[in-house]
Design a protein around this motif. Structure first.
Motif, PDB file in Angstrom:
ATOM      1  N   LYS A   1       0.805  -1.126   0.115  1.00  0.00           N
ATOM      2  CA  LYS A   1       0.089   0.088   0.087  1.00  0.00           C
ATOM      3  C   LYS A   1       0.878   1.273  -0.055  1.00  0.00           C
ATOM      4  CE  LYS A   1      -1.920  -1.739   3.665  1.00  0.00           C
ATOM      5  NZ  LYS A   1      -2.798  -1.949   4.793  1.00  0.00           N
ATOM      6  N   GLY A   2       0.415   2.246  -0.646  1.00  0.00           N
ATOM      7  CA  GLY A   2       0.921   3.542  -0.642  1.00  0.00           C
ATOM      8  C   GLY A   2       0.021   4.468  -0.091  1.00  0.00           C
ATOM      9  N   ASN A   3       0.642   5.523   0.960  1.00  0.00           N
ATOM     10  CA  ASN A   3      -0.245   6.393   1.663  1.00  0.00           C
ATOM     11  C   ASN A   3      -0.468   7.706   0.651  1.00  0.00           C
ATOM     12  OD1 ASN A   3      -1.530   8.458   3.567  1.00  0.00           O
ATOM     13  ND2 ASN A   3      -0.068   7.703   5.243  1.00  0.00           N
ATOM     14  N   LEU A   4      -1.879   7.804   0.669  1.00  0.00           N
ATOM     15  CA  LEU A   4      -1.945   9.167  -0.358  1.00  0.00           C
ATOM     16  C   LEU A   4      -2.012  10.488   0.341  1.00  0.00           C
ATOM     17  CD1 LEU A   4      -4.999   7.612  -2.596  1.00  0.00           C
ATOM     18  CD2 LEU A   4      -2.589   7.481  -3.008  1.00  0.00           C
TER      19      LEU A   4
ATOM     20  N   LEU B   1       5.304   3.693   2.257  1.00  0.00           N
ATOM     21  CA  LEU B   1       4.934   2.473   1.614  1.00  0.00           C
ATOM     22  C   LEU B   1       4.848   1.309   2.736  1.00  0.00           C
ATOM     23  CD1 LEU B   1       4.738   1.276  -1.260  1.00  0.00           C
ATOM     24  CD2 LEU B   1       6.992   0.447  -1.014  1.00  0.00           C
ATOM     25  N   THR B   2       3.628   0.483   2.477  1.00  0.00           N
ATOM     26  CA  THR B   2       3.473  -0.533   3.605  1.00  0.00           C
ATOM     27  C   THR B   2       3.292  -1.814   2.924  1.00  0.00           C
ATOM     28  OG1 THR B   2       2.341   1.169   4.915  1.00  0.00           O
ATOM     29  CG2 THR B   2       1.758  -1.120   5.437  1.00  0.00           C
ATOM     30  N   TYR B   3       3.722  -2.893   3.704  1.00  0.00           N
ATOM     31  CA  TYR B   3       3.622  -4.310   3.377  1.00  0.00           C
ATOM     32  C   TYR B   3       2.655  -4.969   4.404  1.00  0.00           C
ATOM     33  CZ  TYR B   3       4.399  -9.061   2.691  1.00  0.00           C
ATOM     34  OH  TYR B   3       4.241 -10.565   2.598  1.00  0.00           O
TER      35      TYR B   3
ATOM     36  N   SER C   1      -3.157  -9.831  11.118  1.00  0.00           N
ATOM     37  CA  SER C   1      -2.028  -9.517  10.045  1.00  0.00           C
ATOM     38  C   SER C   1      -0.962  -8.793  10.695  1.00  0.00           C
ATOM     39  CB  SER C   1      -2.576  -8.919   8.828  1.00  0.00           C
ATOM     40  OG  SER C   1      -2.854  -7.372   9.375  1.00  0.00           O
ATOM     41  N   VAL C   2       0.269  -8.845  10.187  1.00  0.00           N
ATOM     42  CA  VAL C   2       1.418  -8.069  10.725  1.00  0.00           C
ATOM     43  C   VAL C   2       1.697  -7.193   9.489  1.00  0.00           C
ATOM     44  CG1 VAL C   2       2.103  -9.546  12.480  1.00  0.00           C
ATOM     45  CG2 VAL C   2       2.674  -9.966   9.956  1.00  0.00           C
ATOM     46  N   SER C   3       2.469  -5.945   9.689  1.00  0.00           N
ATOM     47  CA  SER C   3       2.683  -5.166   8.518  1.00  0.00           C
ATOM     48  C   SER C   3       3.837  -4.463   9.041  1.00  0.00           C
ATOM     49  CB  SER C   3       1.504  -4.277   8.397  1.00  0.00           C
ATOM     50  OG  SER C   3       1.453  -3.241   9.296  1.00  0.00           O
ATOM     51  N   ALA C   4       4.503  -3.934   8.172  1.00  0.00           N
ATOM     52  CA  ALA C   4       5.755  -3.024   8.184  1.00  0.00           C
ATOM     53  C   ALA C   4       5.862  -1.822   7.491  1.00  0.00           C
ATOM     54  CB  ALA C   4       7.065  -3.683   8.121  1.00  0.00           C
ATOM     55  N   SER C   5       6.034  -0.722   7.706  1.00  0.00           N
ATOM     56  CA  SER C   5       6.131   0.306   6.659  1.00  0.00           C
ATOM     57  C   SER C   5       7.266   1.285   6.899  1.00  0.00           C
ATOM     58  CB  SER C   5       4.609   1.379   6.969  1.00  0.00           C
ATOM     59  OG  SER C   5       4.695   1.809   8.206  1.00  0.00           O
ATOM     60  N   TYR C   6       7.585   1.895   5.780  1.00  0.00           N
ATOM     61  CA  TYR C   6       8.673   2.971   5.837  1.00  0.00           C
ATOM     62  C   TYR C   6       8.290   4.253   5.414  1.00  0.00           C
ATOM     63  CZ  TYR C   6      13.247   5.167   4.799  1.00  0.00           C
ATOM     64  OH  TYR C   6      14.094   6.060   4.982  1.00  0.00           O
ATOM     65  N   ARG C   7       8.404   5.398   6.007  1.00  0.00           N
ATOM     66  CA  ARG C   7       8.010   6.581   5.615  1.00  0.00           C
ATOM     67  C   ARG C   7       9.328   7.620   5.650  1.00  0.00           C
ATOM     68  NH1 ARG C   7       5.639   9.749  10.456  1.00  0.00           N
ATOM     69  NH2 ARG C   7       7.922  10.141  10.676  1.00  0.00           N
TER      70      ARG C   7
ATOM     71  N   LEU D   1      -4.152   3.387  -0.667  1.00  0.00           N
ATOM     72  CA  LEU D   1      -4.460   2.341  -1.757  1.00  0.00           C
ATOM     73  C   LEU D   1      -3.427   1.160  -1.875  1.00  0.00           C
ATOM     74  CD1 LEU D   1      -6.205   4.709  -4.660  1.00  0.00           C
ATOM     75  CD2 LEU D   1      -7.373   3.180  -2.844  1.00  0.00           C
ATOM     76  N   GLY D   2      -3.983   0.375  -2.065  1.00  0.00           N
ATOM     77  CA  GLY D   2      -2.957  -0.913  -2.108  1.00  0.00           C
ATOM     78  C   GLY D   2      -3.299  -2.155  -3.177  1.00  0.00           C
ATOM     79  N   LEU D   3      -2.164  -3.038  -3.635  1.00  0.00           N
ATOM     80  CA  LEU D   3      -2.364  -4.064  -4.376  1.00  0.00           C
ATOM     81  C   LEU D   3      -2.422  -5.528  -3.575  1.00  0.00           C
ATOM     82  CD1 LEU D   3      -2.363  -4.920  -7.470  1.00  0.00           C
ATOM     83  CD2 LEU D   3      -0.021  -5.079  -7.318  1.00  0.00           C
ATOM     84  N   ARG D   4      -3.429  -6.217  -3.678  1.00  0.00           N
ATOM     85  CA  ARG D   4      -3.511  -7.356  -3.077  1.00  0.00           C
ATOM     86  C   ARG D   4      -2.888  -8.536  -4.003  1.00  0.00           C
ATOM     87  NH1 ARG D   4      -8.292  -9.239   0.823  1.00  0.00           N
ATOM     88  NH2 ARG D   4      -7.397 -11.355   1.533  1.00  0.00           N
ATOM     89  N   PHE D   5      -2.214  -9.421  -3.576  1.00  0.00           N
ATOM     90  CA  PHE D   5      -1.736 -10.493  -4.460  1.00  0.00           C
ATOM     91  C   PHE D   5      -1.604 -11.988  -3.331  1.00  0.00           C
ATOM     92  CE2 PHE D   5       1.749  -8.016  -2.678  1.00  0.00           C
ATOM     93  CZ  PHE D   5       2.917  -8.957  -2.421  1.00  0.00           C
TER      94      PHE D   5
END
Length: 259
Positions: free
Chosen positions: A38-41, A51-53, A62-68, A255-259
């Protein structure tokens, strides 16, 4: 035996139906992915890039990591910073700041689908703030046979403030299209601590009058609730800062892309 031929329009209809069924089957496979990027708009408005995974563990967690990252530039939210740094000697028009942050979080979803619905997310964040703080000071230079001369000079204190904090927020995530995901977080906050050092290296030896004037200017800086300790010598100045660190996570859209 009588043979019936299928006319051309009917062939086109059967082809469209078959193609639609195939696309639907492929879509069902894609919707169930366990990963989202995902990208933060909303952060773009503050010249931030995030950017977040996110990775699903089960239907509810779920778990996630993001970098700003924000490149160093003019100070955003100038009025907010003035509330914490009270000193008329600071030139906020020349004040510069950049930052980067790494955030780890766990999400607990209240719905029945993976990574979908309302959620609450505890998180921990590690951030670095790269600062350039311009400070002006005035001192009187005494020379033989002439009256004292008032000299105003500006020093630029450079350094990094590091913070670590813990908090939680809540939001809502929904799959819009086959691969497209929208993530909205409503409100939350974090609290922790911070510390760092700002430095100024003088290109020339500072006279004693300049040392005293700059020291007084730095001592007059109010950073409540932070603690500031400064030291000025003929070679330059250092300012050590430490104290609590808090922040609010307001309304945001990704908004993000799921795969």
């Amino acid at each position: 035996m009588e043979v019936h031929k299928i006319n051309t329009p009917m062939k086109k209809i059967f082809f469209i139906i078959a193609l639609f069924c195939k696309l639907q089957l492929n879509a069902q496979k894609l919707i169930g992915g366990n990963n989202i990027i995902k990208g933060n708009l909303t952060s773009f408005a503050l010249n931030n890039y995030q950017l977040t995974y996110e990775r699903s563990l089960n239907h509810f967690m779920s778990v996630s990591a993001s970098y700003r990252y924000m490149p160093k530039g003019r100070l955003p939210l100038k009025s907010t910073v003035k509330r914490f740094i009270d000193n008329p000697a600071i030139n906020y028009d020349l004040f510069q700041m950049g930052n980067n942050a790494l955030t780890f979080e766990g999400r607990f979803y209240l719905g029945l689908q993976k990574m979908s619905g309302f959620y609450i997310a505890p998180y921990t964040r590690f951030a670095n703030f790269d600062l350039v703080v311009p400070v002006s000071y005035t001192y009187s230079l005494e020379l033989p046979f002439i009256a004292p001369i008032d000299i105003t000079s500006t020093v630029f204190l450079n350094g990094v403030i590091k913070s670590s904090s813990y908090g939680a927020y809540f939001g809502f995530q929904k799959q819009l299209l086959t691969k497209l995901v929208m993530d909205i977080w409503f409100i939350g906050g974090h609290y922790g601590n911070s510390n760092g050092t700002l430095n100024f290296a003088s290109p020339i030896k500072l006279p004693s009058q300049a040392i005293d004037a700059l020291q007084k200017t730095l001592d007059d800086t109010k950073l409540n609730p932070f603690e500031l300790k400064s030291k000025v010598t003929q070679n330059g100045a250092t300012a050590d800062m430490k104290g609590p660190w808090a922040g609010i996570r307001g309304l945001g859209i990704s908004l993000g892309l799921r795969f």
